[in-house]
Enzyme design. Structure first.
Site, mmCIF file in Angstrom:
data_model
loop_
_atom_site.group_PDB
_atom_site.id
_atom_site.type_symbol
_atom_site.label_atom_id
_atom_site.label_comp_id
_atom_site.label_asym_id
_atom_site.label_seq_id
_atom_site.Cartn_x
_atom_site.Cartn_y
_atom_site.Cartn_z
ATOM 1 N N LYS A 22 42.050 34.775 39.583
ATOM 2 C CA LYS A 22 42.208 36.256 40.272
ATOM 3 C C LYS A 22 42.978 37.270 39.322
ATOM 4 O O LYS A 22 42.463 38.176 38.908
ATOM 5 C CB LYS A 22 42.553 36.166 41.446
ATOM 6 C CG LYS A 22 42.943 37.518 42.084
ATOM 7 C CD LYS A 22 43.535 37.433 43.410
ATOM 8 C CE LYS A 22 45.106 37.159 43.151
ATOM 9 N NZ LYS A 22 45.852 38.243 43.053
ATOM 10 N N ASN A 23 44.027 36.690 38.714
ATOM 11 C CA ASN A 23 44.966 37.413 37.976
ATOM 12 C C ASN A 23 44.511 37.687 36.637
ATOM 13 O O ASN A 23 45.153 38.547 35.828
ATOM 14 C CB ASN A 23 46.456 36.906 37.995
ATOM 15 C CG ASN A 23 47.225 36.952 39.345
ATOM 16 O OD1 ASN A 23 46.685 37.703 40.414
ATOM 17 N ND2 ASN A 23 48.278 36.077 39.544
ATOM 18 N N CYS A 116 50.797 43.163 48.756
ATOM 19 C CA CYS A 116 51.836 42.287 49.333
ATOM 20 C C CYS A 116 53.097 42.865 49.349
ATOM 21 O O CYS A 116 53.566 43.459 48.390
ATOM 22 C CB CYS A 116 51.819 40.917 48.483
ATOM 23 S SG CYS A 116 50.258 39.799 48.898
ATOM 24 N N ARG A 121 58.234 45.731 42.988
ATOM 25 C CA ARG A 121 57.421 45.566 42.154
ATOM 26 C C ARG A 121 56.792 46.953 41.483
ATOM 27 O O ARG A 121 55.849 47.743 41.600
ATOM 28 C CB ARG A 121 56.076 45.037 42.762
ATOM 29 C CG ARG A 121 56.218 43.492 43.234
ATOM 30 C CD ARG A 121 55.078 43.009 43.869
ATOM 31 N NE ARG A 121 54.070 42.102 42.908
ATOM 32 C CZ ARG A 121 53.145 41.730 43.289
ATOM 33 N NH1 ARG A 121 52.778 41.760 44.560
ATOM 34 N NH2 ARG A 121 52.356 41.068 42.266
ATOM 35 N N ASP A 305 54.707 32.805 41.580
ATOM 36 C CA ASP A 305 53.505 32.439 42.504
ATOM 37 C C ASP A 305 53.330 31.208 43.101
ATOM 38 O O ASP A 305 52.389 30.505 43.777
ATOM 39 C CB ASP A 305 52.202 32.867 41.762
ATOM 40 C CG ASP A 305 51.956 34.193 41.728
ATOM 41 O OD1 ASP A 305 52.675 34.951 42.250
ATOM 42 O OD2 ASP A 305 50.932 34.740 41.024
ATOM 43 N N ARG A 397 42.540 36.525 49.909
ATOM 44 C CA ARG A 397 42.726 37.824 48.541
ATOM 45 C C ARG A 397 42.579 37.103 47.357
ATOM 46 O O ARG A 397 42.101 37.405 46.261
ATOM 47 C CB ARG A 397 44.020 38.424 48.780
ATOM 48 C CG ARG A 397 44.129 39.318 49.783
ATOM 49 C CD ARG A 397 45.385 40.236 49.694
ATOM 50 N NE ARG A 397 45.611 40.661 48.277
ATOM 51 C CZ ARG A 397 46.789 40.569 47.765
ATOM 52 N NH1 ARG A 397 47.706 39.948 48.420
ATOM 53 N NH2 ARG A 397 46.834 40.950 46.607
#
Length: 417
Positions: A22-23, A116, A121, A305, A397
């Protein structure tokens, strides 16, 4: 909202197909806005974050043709416009369209991102990088408003920290700038290197991706391209912990050992065996767990993560372990929920002291973010009795068919409403 009902106590056994990262996929989708030529992306995970990012570029006029785990993107008729808050609030990664829109059209407006709630961030590093390339940027009405009426020009960008998102923003914008751009203290994550590979397939000239210094030659002549997204090292690490926490054995097909060295080293220290197989990695635990301390760090260090998932594992390891979080300042939101399952955890600022070995017990728990939610699933896999994990849209997600994949390996898990 969907929930997951889990009855613990089942040893996992079998094979899990690791999906595309995903990233890695999200910045590649954003990069499609740079070029009027078509881009085909394959090995995309079927997760809501990817679908949301595709919705963002469609909002800007890109045409998207979807098939199983692949998309064809035609951004020839794309326009700058505004990326609305209703879209951006769903995830922070939508800020990645700022650089491509600015580079191609000379202007962009993107609402400040949501997603999130695991820390500030901030987007200041993105803004600084684009400013050094010649953009004029301000914050108006909750949106980032950027313009470069004379285009962007290559520059030396020294990042204050090796931010993945800022590195990707700078790299994408620099491909359309005049002259050479040097990005110093760049993030080294495999997802950054994979974005560079995607951009290179599209016609960009990039050197050094995967190191602390990246050189980008601007003025790219774009061409049609196809790119295969790398497998998800965080998903692979999560299933590796699932094998470890249940005392099982899983084959992680497509997983790449070279992307997971720090994680594998830590797992082996806990008493887990990891070895390469013909199709990926095999993870197995036969003996007792050992407690291990970790500190999260930018790649190639232990990934933030996977901190929540590893904490769930340490709840089952006799003894004490100290987990230090250095990347996000508020990434212990899963701790109260793990404690509802019987975990013994003490928070000390940016560290968590876990005293493991006490059996976990089933309970109702609430997901608070993507990785926190999967840590609760992992803990529930070994908790005595039944657990219900609420608000699992967070899981959707970033994890494709988590309940199905776990169920196929022996977990007693079902999705309910």
């Amino acid at each position: 909202m969907d929930k997951l009902r889990i009855v613990g106590g089942q040893r996992l056994q079998g094979a899990v197909a690791i999906s595309g990262a995903k990233n890695a996929a999200l910045p590649q989708i954003a990069a499609s806005l740079l070029s009027p030529e078509p881009l085909e992306l394959t090995n995309l995970p079927a997760v809501s974050d990817v679908e949301n990012m595709l919705g963002v570029i469609e909002q800007h006029g890109a045409r998207v043709s979807r098939s199983a785990h692949a998309v064809s993107i035609d951004a020839s008729a794309a326009v700058s416009g505004e990326t609305s808050y209703d879209t951006v609030r769903k995830m922070r990664a939508t800020v990645l369209v700022l650089g491509p829109l600015l580079a191609r059209f000379g202007q962009a407006q993107v609402s400040l991102p949501g997603g999130c709630a695991i820390g500030a961030r901030p987007v200041d590093l993105h803004i600084k990088a684009l400013s050094l390339l010649g953009a004029e940027i301000g914050i108006e009405g909750g949106s980032i408003v950027a313009s470069a009426p004379n285009g962007l020009a290559g520059a030396r960008i020294v990042l204050g920290s090796p931010s993945v998102g800022a590195t990707e923003t700078a790299m994408m914008a620099a491909t359309a700038a005049r002259g050479e751009t040097e990005i110093v203290n760049a993030a080294r994550e495999p997802e950054v290197a994979d974005l560079a590979a995607c951009l290179s397939a599209m016609g960009a000239n990039i050197e050094g991706a995967g190191t602390h210094r990246i050189l980008v030659q601007g003025g790219t002549s774009w061409r049609a391209a196809t790119h295969h997204t790398i497998p998800d090292r965080i998903e692979a690490g999560t299933y590796a912990i699932a094998a470890a926490i249940t005392g099982g054995q899983l084959e992680l097909t497509h997983a790449r050992l070279e992307h997971m060295a720090s994680m594998v080293q830590v797992l082996e220290a806990t008493g887990v065996s990891v070895w390469p197989g013909d199709r990926g990695l095999i993870v197995s635990r036969d003996g007792p767990l050992r407690s291990v301390d970790i500190t999260t760090e930018p790649y190639p260090g232990f990934p933030t993560d996977l901190q929540a998932q590893f904490m769930a594992l340490m709840c089952c390891a006799p003894g004490a372990s100290l987990l230090r979080e250095t990347v996000f300042e508020n990434r212990f939101m899963h701790v109260p929920e793990l404690m509802r399952l019987g975990a013994n955890i003490t928070l000390q600022g940016t560290s968590a002291l876990v005293r493991g070995g006490t059996p976990l017990r089933g309970a109702q728990v609430m997901a608070t973010d993507l990785r926190a939610s999967v840590s609760l699933v992992l803990a529930a896999l070994v908790a005595e009795g039944e657990s219900v994990v609420n608000r699992v849209y967070h899981l959707d997600r970033g994890y494709e068919s988590l309940d199905r994949k776990l169920g196929m390996c022996g977990a007693n898990i079902e999705r309910i409403r």
